[in-house]
Design an enzyme around this catalytic site. Sequence first.
Site, PDB file in Angstrom:
ATOM      1  CB  ILE A  60     -36.091 -26.239  -4.262  1.00 53.21           C
ATOM      2  CG1 ILE A  60     -35.633 -25.666  -5.640  1.00 53.21           C
ATOM      3  CG2 ILE A  60     -37.552 -26.408  -4.288  1.00 53.21           C
ATOM      4  CD1 ILE A  60     -36.047 -26.632  -6.649  1.00 53.21           C
ATOM      5  CB  SER A  61     -34.695 -20.545  -3.831  1.00 56.22           C
ATOM      6  OG  SER A  61     -33.737 -20.472  -2.742  1.00 56.22           O
TER       7      SER A  61
END
Length: 213
Positions: A60-61
């Site tokens: 997840i960025s």
Amino acid sequence: MNFQKARDRMVELQLASRGIRDPRVLEAMGKVPRHQFVDEALQDQAYNDYPLPIGEKQTISQPYIVALMTETLELKGNEKVLEIGTGSGYQAAILAELADRVFTIERNPSLAYRANQILKKLGYKNIVTRVSDGTLGWPDEAPFDGILVTAGTPKIPQPLIDQLAMNGRLVVPVGDHLSQELVLVERTREGIRKTNLGGVRFVDLIGKWAWPE
């Protein structure tokens, strides 16, 4: 842990202080429960200034990158948006707060299923998910006002450029396996215009028009 306080702090210290200005983007980032999109053991880290693993060698960025890419689309609320790389589902949720409809593609069935379950649980009704090769886009729903690619590619997939609406904006990381440049592609009356937005680092985009499996 008070997750709302953590979100407020994230918005102030990681986003607004670094130049994210769109009030709608800041509001969405302050609303969507990022901790719901990661494993329970990592939830206390969900609002920290770095990416987190979500399984299947994906991440997840970092919140700032999510906000930057989202702001670059310049969404007003009535757009149809395509996301390539659903991953955790978090970016799709942010887009769903800002656009009319979101179409998101994930090549990994288990990630797609998990993301879909979380998005449904959170009540999102304007997101459609598909398990497919994202580099091919979603031709039967094109054109799109915005396209966001959440993985790095050696070249911009031509189908995504082809599926961009007039005045549409495509944001994509382009480079090698280790680092990429974030590129904005705009379809204008004069043709395709590209702008380099700076260095980023993403996992590989796998597909016909990107890295081989």
